[in-house]
Design an enzyme around this catalytic site. Structure first.
Site, mmCIF file in Angstrom:
data_model
loop_
_atom_site.group_PDB
_atom_site.id
_atom_site.type_symbol
_atom_site.label_atom_id
_atom_site.label_comp_id
_atom_site.label_asym_id
_atom_site.label_seq_id
_atom_site.Cartn_x
_atom_site.Cartn_y
_atom_site.Cartn_z
ATOM 1 N N HIS A 452 -11.682 9.277 42.660
ATOM 2 C CA HIS A 452 -12.184 8.111 41.631
ATOM 3 C C HIS A 452 -11.293 7.049 41.846
ATOM 4 C CE1 HIS A 452 -12.019 5.934 37.692
ATOM 5 N NE2 HIS A 452 -13.317 6.340 37.553
ATOM 6 N N CYS A 845 -26.588 4.364 48.660
ATOM 7 C CA CYS A 845 -25.756 3.483 47.892
ATOM 8 C C CYS A 845 -24.438 4.273 47.566
ATOM 9 C CB CYS A 845 -26.353 3.117 46.459
ATOM 10 S SG CYS A 845 -26.679 4.293 45.382
#
Length: 887
Positions: A452, A845
């Protein structure tokens, strides 16, 4: 024999192209400079046809003839007592690198030494005799070793050790020469290893050295089992000296500034000095007008010939400037590379294709992020190694919590203090995004490239480094025997290539400037070769990022993560309130407040992206990620709830939060599954999107929204979310109905839009034929598709991946380079989806989108675009342009 000796100089070389293979790498360099009519020192080459077989008696007349040309050109004479000509012999193999040492100062014998001393002084002259002897003894040592003559090898080695201690070299540049008597004794001892004539007759000395080099070449060939002619030539040139009188000097320079690319000579001139060792020079641009003009002419010709920045050494002897050599520059910046290419393109020296193919896509990282000025970190304590999450360099004070860094940032803004901050956490979560945005960089110890912290850092153009060996305890971090405390300054240096480094202290950074660096000019050039068949979009969640992406060449937004819009401090508690709402009525009340915020965000994005598609992904992240993770966050949320008239004890709040927690949240209640349980959330987002779109449209903005539904596993899910459903008195309002309601309320014509889904589950890829009945586009979310296909957690796999790499069980990092099975699923999905819907638009993406290898696959697989982080857009565009040009 004559045809195998090649003279060059004064731009009159007559060496034919078919002979170039015979003169070796060094010879070809010298001849190339001569053909460019540059002031290269004249010389001649004994080519490889005869370098290991020549007969000295037959060679002698040719040798003397060519020496006569050199003597005339330099107004010197071999062996002269007044103005001696000295020579160097360089072995020139066909390869760039040679195992043979060059020999300098040939011709320094007893008569000529006297004349040499008159020009350079006693001490320097003896020093150069040492250099001559070292070069010849190196050759003799190699011969003795190959002949297994251990006694001679020992005698040579003993003398060489003494000589090495007495000469000034790069390793001993501050050394001082011993007294002349000591030097003369060393020279005398060395000369005992040679015939008497070696120190008395300059021509004999040259002949002797050529014979010994020939002998060495023969022995090397025999040892290696070579058959036929040698591939080694011999290059002979005069020596010139920068300390040969008042109008002399030596220098070295780059053809332009190697950092900025500015077309200004960058280097140093050493007046009345042989070379730079132990000397302080002056700016090369301060040499006389006569010579600076020559240097600039050399610069222009060299850059046009080699089409890059080069390093050049020159010597001025008695007011005559000679080019010694030119070489590639390994330490030059990408910015400088681009600048010289753009200049050459403007001058029509190169074409578009050459310019575009001369830059590796990965090099552009250097232009997009700050770089450490390496001269500023000398003496700094440093820690090397780790996993590069996001490239660049960052300095700042370390803080270990989102609250800590937020408070520090606020205080810095209020007082005008230092806003350079580094976030140091084991790992980051959804509610830490704002802290990442406030920081210059993130130092973490869990996860890796796809963690993350790394993903968010790349999105915001921040630096990210993962140090798995770092231990965090309270407000301090330990890496090995180094401890970093809260408030300490560190510098993160995360290059795209090479090992990352953490410096303890504040380095100087070279900040990027897309315009000044030439990046925007390069982007404009590259875009000429990126067609509508395959292009680049950007992953962006705000207008600022979208605007920058347009400058970098993005053709729309391929992924707008709507969950990222709620992380700001004034929004996160409102969103948490919505999550914990006890019933739909309360949830809708909070969602109406959130809609005002989302509508403003979408409106600003649409304005920036006028005329380009904007793909908006509806809420995806697991809801528990938004909940407080620390005491400070919990206290802040409780304060908000109290102000909203909701009184919950800590235990009640904990209990509600725990209800949301899941054992495997990445495969749990997220994405479209949230919409099935709480349809009002997606209703709010759809309304916000279309209210913003109609508002922008009325202002003349061309709005092209694309609504993306995440985490679809079968066609029934997307059918429900798009078209809605009525069962047993229960009505599920689909997004088409919501968009119609907004249009009616706006009193406007319909806004054209597309509905699609993110393919991030193997089931979705396999079922693409059915799903495409209800989806007008597919966007491959390859981070999750990789996780779900391989069963690998992108946040945890780094713990055991080194073991897999060691045994070649997996090829590279699957979260950087697409795995073959993931590729196969993408191809299946494109094929099956397109059979159902021929005009299906497909893109990728995930974080894989900027990797050139992945891009090539996407183009071959029939995708329409890749979407990547803002700072990866130029990289992806360059990769596409290069592939298009190669075809």
């Amino acid at each position: 024999m004559k045809s195998s000796i090649h003279f060059f100089g004064e731009g009159k070389t007559k060496i034919q192209d078919n002979c170039l293979e015979n003169i070796g790498y060094r010879g070809r360099q010298a001849v190339a400079l001569d053909k460019m009519k540059l002031p290269i020192l004249p010389g001649f080459i004994i080519d490889s046809e005869v370098s290991s077989t020549f007969d000295s008696k037959k060679l002698e007349p040719v040798l003397k003839s060519n020496l006569g040309k050199l003597e005339k050109k330099l107004n010197k004479e071999l062996g002269s007592k007044e103005n001696p000509l000295l020579l160097k012999v360089v072995v020139s193999p066909n390869l760039q690198f040679s195992n043979y040492p060059p020999i300098h100062n040939i011709g320094l014998v007893e008569p000529s030494l006297e004349g040499f001393i008159k020009h350079v002084g006693d001490n320097f002259a003896l020093h150069e005799v040492h250099f001559l002897l070292r070069g010849v003894l190196d050759i003799e040592a190699k011969i003795a070793e190959l002949e297994s003559n251990e006694d001679r090898l020992k005698s040579i080695s003993d003398v060489l050790k003494i000589i090495e201690k007495q000469i000034i070299t790069e390793e001993n540049s501050d050394g001082k020469m011993p007294p002349a008597a000591t030097q003369k004794k060393t020279i005398s001892n060395a000369l005992e290893l040679f015939p008497d004539e070696f120190s008395k007759d300059a021509f004999f000395q040259l002949n002797y050295i050529l014979e010994r080099i020939k002998c060495l070449i023969q022995l090397e060939e025999k040892a290696e089992g070579a058959i036929g002619d040698s591939e080694t030539a011999l290059l002979i040139q005069p020596m010139v000296y920068g300390n040969y009188g008042k109008n002399s000097g030596s220098g070295l320079f780059f053809t332009r500034n190697i950092v900025t690319g500015e077309k200004v000579l960058q280097g140093t001139f050493f007046k009345e000095t042989f070379n730079e060792l132990g000397s302080e020079g002056m700016d090369v641009n301060k040499v006389s007008k006569k010579h600076i003009q020559t240097l600039k002419e050399i610069r222009d010709k060299i850059e046009k010939e080699f089409k890059e920045i080069r390093s050049i050494r020159f010597t001025i002897e008695d007011d005559n400037l000679w080019l010694i050599d030119q070489r590639p520059v390994h330490g030059k910046s990408t910015r400088a590379d681009i600048r010289v290419l753009l200049d050459l393109l403007a001058d029509k020296v190169i074409d578009d294709k050459y310019a575009i193919n001369s830059i590796k896509p990965s090099q552009l990282n250097e232009l997009l992020h700050p770089m450490v000025d390496t001269t500023s970190v000398k003496g700094f304590k440093s820690i090397t190694g780790g996993i590069s999450g996001a490239p660049g360099s960052a300095i700042g004070k370390v803080y270990f919590t989102t609250e800590g860094i937020t408070e520090a940032y606020k205080e810095a803004v209020k007082t005008g203090g230092d806003k350079n901050l580094i976030l140091c956490m084991a790992a980051t979560y959804a509610d830490d995004v704002k802290a990442v945005e406030m920081s210059n960089g993130v130092l973490s110890c869990e996860g890796g490239y796809s963690a993350h912290a790394s993903v968010v850092a790349r999105q915001y153009g921040k630096v990210s480094l993962v140090k798995p060996d770092m231990k965090i305890t309270g407000k301090k971090a330990t890496i090995g025997n180094v401890t970093i405390k809260e408030g300490d300054y560190i510098t993160l240096d995360v290059p795209y290539y090479g090992d990352p480094t953490v410096y303890l202290g504040t380095a100087d950074l070279i900040e990027p400037d897309p315009k000044e660096s030439g990046l925007l000019d390069l982007v404009a050039l590259v875009k000429k070769y990126v067609t509508d068949d395959f292009f680049v979009r950007v992953n962006a969640d705000n207008a600022k990022s979208a605007d920058l992406a347009l400058k970098f060449g993005a053709e729309g937004i391929g992924l707008c993560r709507t969950e990222h819009m709620f992380f700001q401090e004034e929004r996160i508690n409102l969103f948490r309130h919505m999550i914990l709402a006890e019933d739909k009525k309360e949830r809708v009340k909070v969602l109406n407040k959130l809609k005002t915020i989302q509508k403003k965000d979408f409106y600003e994005i649409f304005k920036v992206m006028s005329g380009k598609e904007v793909t908006i992904r509806l809420l995806d992240a697991p809801l528990h990620e938004f909940m407080p993770h620390t005491k400070e966050q919990l206290d802040s949320f409780k304060e908000y709830l109290t102000s909203a008239g909701i009184n919950l004890t800590k235990s009640q709040l904990d209990e509600r939060t725990q209800r949301l927690e899941e054992v495997n949240p990445m495969l749990g209640h997220r994405g479209s599954r949230i919409a099935v349980s709480y349809p009002e959330i997606y209703e709010m987002q759809i309304s916000a999107i279309f209210e913003a779109a109609h508002k922008a449209k009325k202002e003349g903005v061309e709005v092209l929204p694309e609504i993306m539904v995440p985490l679809i596993m079968n066609s029934n899910e997307i059918k429900l979310l798009v078209f809605g459903k009525k069962i047993e008195g229960l009505t599920y309002k689909g997004l088409l109905e919501v968009s119609d309601e907004v249009q009616t309320k706006a009193g406007d014509d319909p806004i054209p839009f597309k509905v699609g889904t993110m393919i991030e589950l193997p089931a979705a890829a396999v079922g693409a034929g059915e799903i495409s009945k209800y989806a007008q586009f597919f966007s491959f979310g390859t981070n999750d598709l990789t996780q779900t296909t391989l069963g690998l957690s992108r946040d945890d796999f780094n713990a055991f991946m080194p073991d897999y790499t060691q045994f070649d069980l997996i090829e590279g990092n699957p979260f950087q380079k697409l795995d073959s099975n993931v590729k196969e699923l993408i191809k299946i999905a494109v094929r099956r989806g397109s059979l159902t819907r021929p005009d299906l638009k497909t893109g990728l993406c995930g974080e894989h989108g900027a990797n050139p290898d992945n891009i090539k696959f996407c183009m071959d697989a029939g995708l329409n675009y890749v979407s990547c982080s803002v700072y990866s857009v130029p990289i992806a565009n360059l990769a596409i342009a290069q592939m298009n040009l190669s075809e």
